[in-house]
Design an enzyme around this catalytic site. Sequence first.
Site, PDB file in Angstrom:
ATOM      1  N   ARG A 261       0.873  -1.164   0.000  1.00  0.00           N
ATOM      2  CA  ARG A 261       0.000   0.000   0.000  1.00  0.00           C
ATOM      3  C   ARG A 261       0.918   1.223   0.000  1.00  0.00           C
ATOM      4  O   ARG A 261       1.733   1.410   0.906  1.00  0.00           O
ATOM      5  CB  ARG A 261      -0.914  -0.029   1.227  1.00  0.00           C
ATOM      6  N   ASP A 263       1.737   4.905   0.493  1.00  0.00           N
ATOM      7  CA  ASP A 263       1.205   6.021   1.266  1.00  0.00           C
ATOM      8  C   ASP A 263       1.219   7.314   0.457  1.00  0.00           C
ATOM      9  O   ASP A 263       2.231   7.678  -0.154  1.00  0.00           O
ATOM     10  CB  ASP A 263       2.039   6.202   2.541  1.00  0.00           C
ATOM     11  N   ALA A 264       0.103   8.018   0.468  1.00  0.00           N
ATOM     12  CA  ALA A 264      -0.021   9.394  -0.049  1.00  0.00           C
ATOM     13  C   ALA A 264       0.743   9.620  -1.350  1.00  0.00           C
ATOM     14  O   ALA A 264       1.655  10.438  -1.420  1.00  0.00           O
ATOM     15  CB  ALA A 264       0.430  10.383   1.023  1.00  0.00           C
ATOM     16  N   GLU A 300      -2.671   5.153  -2.048  1.00  0.00           N
ATOM     17  CA  GLU A 300      -3.500   6.069  -1.261  1.00  0.00           C
ATOM     18  C   GLU A 300      -3.355   7.450  -1.888  1.00  0.00           C
ATOM     19  O   GLU A 300      -2.244   7.938  -2.063  1.00  0.00           O
ATOM     20  CB  GLU A 300      -3.061   6.126   0.201  1.00  0.00           C
ATOM     21  N   VAL A 396      -9.660   7.353  11.956  1.00  0.00           N
ATOM     22  CA  VAL A 396      -9.814   7.245  13.411  1.00  0.00           C
ATOM     23  C   VAL A 396      -8.718   8.040  14.111  1.00  0.00           C
ATOM     24  O   VAL A 396      -8.989   8.890  14.959  1.00  0.00           O
ATOM     25  CB  VAL A 396      -9.780   5.770  13.862  1.00  0.00           C
ATOM     26  N   ASN A 398      -6.722  10.425  13.270  1.00  0.00           N
ATOM     27  CA  ASN A 398      -6.597  11.867  13.102  1.00  0.00           C
ATOM     28  C   ASN A 398      -7.812  12.624  13.623  1.00  0.00           C
ATOM     29  O   ASN A 398      -8.008  13.798  13.291  1.00  0.00           O
ATOM     30  CB  ASN A 398      -6.332  12.201  11.627  1.00  0.00           C
TER      31      ASN A 398
END
Length: 614
Positions: A261, A263-264, A300, A396, A398
């Site tokens: 996955r 990230d960003a 993501e 959740v 953040n």
Amino acid sequence: MNVVQELGAWYAPEATRFTVWAPLRSSVELRLFDPEERRVEMAFAAGDGCWRAEVPDVAPGTRYSFVLDGDLERPDPASFAQPDGVHGPSVVVDHFSETRSAASWAGPQWEESVFYELHVGTFTEQGTFEAIIGRLPSLKDLGVTCLSLMPVAHFPGQRNWGYDGVYPFAAHTTYGGVQGLKRLADACHSLGLGIVLDVVYNHFGPEGNYLRDFGPYFTDVYHTPWGEAVNFDGPYSDGVRKYCIENALYWLKTCDLDGLRLDAVHAIYDAAAVPFLEELTREVDALSLDSGRQRWLIAESDRNDARFLRPSEQGGLGLHAQWNDDFHHALHALVTGERHGYYQDFGRVEDLGQAWRQNYVYSGQYSPFRKRRHGNCAVDRAKSQFVVCSQNHDQVGNRLRGDRLSTMVSFETLKVVAAALCLSPFQPMLFMGQEYGEKRPFPYFIDHTDPKLVQAVRQGRKKEFQAFWRGTPLDPKAETTFTSAVLNWETQDERARQLWAWYKRLLALRRSHPVLGPDMAVAREVRESATPACLWVHARRAETEVVLYFAFGDQPEAPAPWELPEGTWQRLEDSSARRWGGPGTHGPEELCHPQAPQFHARQVQLWERVARKE
């Protein structure tokens, strides 16, 4: 570029090969502590900027470092283990002596995927890879097909979300190191489960980050919210790309994982003609082809940009799947009523229907939160390319107190949310504990050793939360913040067991019913009603038809706003049934057109058309 894994210290009985990229250094010396100190001059190759040395008689567990230009000593940027922390020496690891019990593992089927996101340190009291193994049979029984681990790359201290990692090849020591991760992967595969790892290529953490001492890993041309932008398109960027691609291949090939996955990816800035993400996808696809086993890259991104998913021949980057934030935001805002921050763009049942129909809610229209148009059209992308959730670590963790959905909505609403997630046409992902309604929070936590950095993180979190919340977030450095997030497996009550059983039932329907789950992407109709707030889904495959009614509102018993289609229908499932902890089903078990079911507030009903007998 056809990337070969060589960075780091690759042990072999006859000689260990050390390779480090340092294109601008005039000399690099290998320092070995085994236990007597040895120093070895490394040879430079101008073509790729790497320094290399092959050294005999180096045992696994040997500590080592690199001395740059005669006086600057640093750990290996591609270290496989950092048992003494981010500032200590690196350690030689034997990657090939262990045997796999699941050597014939062929990989999971993507279309059947049900992901389960977890944080290794808080999933169990022990906080290790080994402790996860004991809970795998229960996850499989639930209907999970693939673990999705938050980042495990070595970070400063003993506790962290993982996005502050500075040694991307080294699984954190407190979790069990790379050998523990390999054992977990093998245990997953032995049970027929996949395993995906979250990796971070858009930035690196601040403490223990010595990459700039080795080469131009970073650029001043771009900036990220979390630190210096990684140099993917400037001078010497070929070496940076190779570093990150080798890292991806390391996790997938050497550690035998099934996917990553990313990230960003919207913060991976890259203006090259062949972007890094496209090159990474090509390398991973080549690995899949060579091994005969598919590996996945899951992006993501908050851009709602379908180009991440389109193949390169269509002008895209070719990534295999993407997290779909719009689905989460639409569902969360609908059931909680929250309208602050980006939730102001959502809250209508029509938004959830739009996600079901067109993948993104925002595909080019004006976003009040962003104060501009947002997204592009993704209707050409298969729904199986989108991973959706009702909770995850970001949504959740953040929040001001890291509070979960189970503390915000009723038990009946949790069951409606579960059905909207598990019976969607997308690939569902659960966040650890939601399957039984875990109420412990999941706040953000760190364990940096630099007091100034700790204070900067505290102030940064306060500033970040001002757009969303009023109040002071939990102290990310406090150990109690971390321990408050550890799952509470031992005190589950009857409601927890009923919710767990409901999730199991939904995932079984998704897996075995001829229409539900991924097949809902074919021949389906979606309608919405604002009053009462409900969603109606009609899907068919061959001679089998189903109708799903999702009632999100607070209205008491009321008829559904739409009649069932022509035919005789039987109730397939009802979230209000007493076996699921509900108030009891309402109305007959069989209905005929033009009848409509009767509803409780916050309820899901599934109806199946009974085939006519000749």
